[in-house]
Design a protein around this motif. Sequence first.
Motif, mmCIF file in Angstrom:
data_model
loop_
_atom_site.group_PDB
_atom_site.id
_atom_site.type_symbol
_atom_site.label_atom_id
_atom_site.label_comp_id
_atom_site.label_asym_id
_atom_site.label_seq_id
_atom_site.Cartn_x
_atom_site.Cartn_y
_atom_site.Cartn_z
ATOM 1 N N UNK A 9 27.811 -7.515 23.550
ATOM 2 C CA UNK A 9 26.401 -8.359 23.415
ATOM 3 C C UNK A 9 27.558 -9.220 23.137
ATOM 4 N N UNK A 10 28.436 -9.813 22.089
ATOM 5 C CA UNK A 10 28.582 -11.197 22.086
ATOM 6 C C UNK A 10 29.316 -11.405 22.975
ATOM 7 N N UNK A 64 44.476 -15.849 27.536
ATOM 8 C CA UNK A 64 43.484 -16.862 26.405
ATOM 9 C C UNK A 64 43.111 -15.961 25.814
ATOM 10 N N UNK A 65 42.338 -16.307 24.528
ATOM 11 C CA UNK A 65 41.361 -15.709 23.692
ATOM 12 C C UNK A 65 40.340 -14.846 25.027
ATOM 13 N N UNK A 66 39.943 -13.318 23.822
ATOM 14 C CA UNK A 66 38.797 -13.406 24.043
ATOM 15 C C UNK A 66 37.909 -13.287 22.626
ATOM 16 N N UNK A 122 33.502 -14.311 14.413
ATOM 17 C CA UNK A 122 34.605 -14.966 15.083
ATOM 18 C C UNK A 122 33.999 -14.896 16.573
ATOM 19 N N UNK A 123 34.302 -16.547 16.701
ATOM 20 C CA UNK A 123 33.619 -16.208 18.584
ATOM 21 C C UNK A 123 34.507 -15.223 20.082
ATOM 22 N N UNK A 136 44.044 -12.803 8.453
ATOM 23 C CA UNK A 136 43.115 -13.796 8.425
ATOM 24 C C UNK A 136 42.561 -12.995 6.907
ATOM 25 N N UNK A 137 41.267 -13.750 6.320
ATOM 26 C CA UNK A 137 41.163 -13.333 5.209
ATOM 27 C C UNK A 137 39.832 -12.436 5.331
#
Length: 750
Positions: A383-384, A351-353, A394-395, A632-633
């Motif tokens: 923190x994120x 899964x993505x982190x 980015x989430x 990504x840009x």
Amino acid sequence: MNNTLDLLNLLEYIDPSILTYQEWVNVGMGLKQEGYTASDWDRWSTRDTKRYRNGECFTKWMSFQGSNSPVTGGTIYQMAVDGGYVPLRKDGHALDWDDEIKDDLVVVDQAWLEGQDIEEPNNWEPAKELIKYLEILFDSTENVGYVTATWEKDGKYLPTKGHWDRTSGQLIQELNQCNGDIGAVLGDYKEQAGAWIRFNPLDGIGCKNDNVVDFRYALVESDSMELDKQNAIIRELELPVACLVHSGKKSIHAIVRVDASNYDEYRKRVDYLYTVCKKNGLEIDQQNKNPSRLSRMPGIMRNGKKQFLIDTNIGKSNWNEWFEWIEGVNDDLPDPESLDSFFDDLPDLAPPLIHGILRQGHKMLMAGPSKAGKSYALIELCVAIAEGDKWMGWNCEQGKVMYVNLELDRASCLHRFKDVYTAMGVDPNNLKNIDIWNLRGKSVPMDKLAPKLIRRAHKKNYTAIIIDPIYKVITGDENSADQMAHFCNQFDRVCTDLGSAVIYCHHHSKGYQGGKRSMDRASGSGVFARDPDALIDLTELSLSDELVKHEKEKAAANYISLALQNLNQDYFEENVGLDDTLSRAQMLTHANRCLTRMQYIDLEKRLDKVMRLAGQKTAWRIEGTLREFAGFEPVNVWFDYPIHKIDDSGVLKDVMPEAEKPPWQKGVESRKPKEKKKEERQNKLEIAFANLEMDHNEITVNDLSQEMGVSNRTVWRRIKEHGGFDFIRTGDGKASIIYRKEEENTCDNN
């Protein structure tokens, strides 16, 4: 006793010279509790050459009478782990003291083992047997130790020290001329006792370990199992046996090649050899480890039985070949898989982190130059992840994170975390999701740090391990591809063993970065850029004077807007338009109308600092190289101490990186008017002072000199030229504390 982990092997990871007296005693108590001998404790203790006293271990051993809470092998295990010992199960997890090692280094399947008979020679020529033994084990010029004389104790014949004054060549020559009478050459022996020989060459002076000149062979002997089983296991294990000798009684003596370069290496190789034998069912006599040990001499009669050569030069040809083979049998590598078996039933991806950037259990490198705020960016990431928030737009999936702090002192690090939380405007609801491991001044190379980290992080379920910075733990030359590959493999080890993502930062190489791809800017070998699954690179953007002025004006207008809303909400709502909030001049006009004289003066004082700080912001472009996701840009951000902020306005979109200015532009800048250069010098002083304010309570001329890369004399000239700074001499007269002068603001407000 827990016999699944050999405590004597674990002692290799414990240095007695760095232990306290009580820790040294605990090792002895643990060994006794687990059934080992005082000799084992004494041999290990000799490694502490300064404090070792002959006989002390044996005296102390007798005082260990046991207790209701005895020191056990678990204490020794923990001390070994602290020294770097990390045995792993097949599933990749670290072993605990009570875990059982079942198949590690196991070659022989005891359930299917068949004994291999030993045939006694019919046409036996004793002298030729011994000559063959000497020719295989020794060079002609090497001294050989042997014993034929004995003394009796409790009905047993024990060997004397014997002789060591002749070379192998001399003995062979005399044996060839003795007409089969070995006693005429070596001296007569008692047939009830037999005779012995030392399998490593001596110096001709004595027969102790110190007299061994080449640590070539080790003795493998077992007298607790049938001879045919001993023979079968020795051959199944492919031991590099030079000579296999029948003892004339109930054991086989295998003279095994260990080819050690010194005594320390000999001890380690013999321990490894004995461990392999034990795990494969061959119970070894632990008293046979020393290199000057006696073994049974072939060509001798013992109680009517022959001591004879069973075989020579069997198994692998040397130690290295055998070691590679035994390790290869147990390499734990997976077998190849057919794609046909999985094509229609693929396993789930991790899964993505960080969505669109990094998966859980993968690796990410963040690279950038000095003062890019890399450490702050990693704290922002902590923190994120802890709060399930965004990082650089980015989430992030919420989870637990360990931040390995290698650079900051503990207090500074903790303050930074609180400052970042506050600046991000994130409620600290999940502080329990962040663990900080402060290692400033205590860091060790990564190959030593990895097992210690794994042990501490085991069962913590971290989704990410963040290491900041890696230059503190690099092992080897960072420009060497093979050494850096070994270094980066330690991150794989952490990822695999913990299932956590590993995120780390590194600095850019020195010099011009223009024209380089993002993945080629990190310092050192290209392995750094190609090893991680995600590389995030920060490059500084070159801000024009107009853009800096625009940001200062915008920050001022925004600050005045917030102040008016707080001090006179009614006026703000009735009189201030949206366009007004974008202009400092317009907002000052409104402030002059609606604030009291004291409020206005206070606003102006604060406004000066707001504009100064806005002028000190730096701009950065984030680029990336990704393995698991589409590219990504580039993302443009401001580093507005202490956090990075996305450039939502788009003003940085067309700004060029500092390193990529074309030559013509640099030439124009070099011809700027004197006043412009003076302003730049003052700005550089301002920025350097502001950078130091982040981490220093008091700023000295030396601090500014190092930060700006100029001499102390140049710093003094620029302070004088600037006019906005003053200094205080310290008590020792060796340094000066620099501080910013208080500026007196005037106001035309009536």
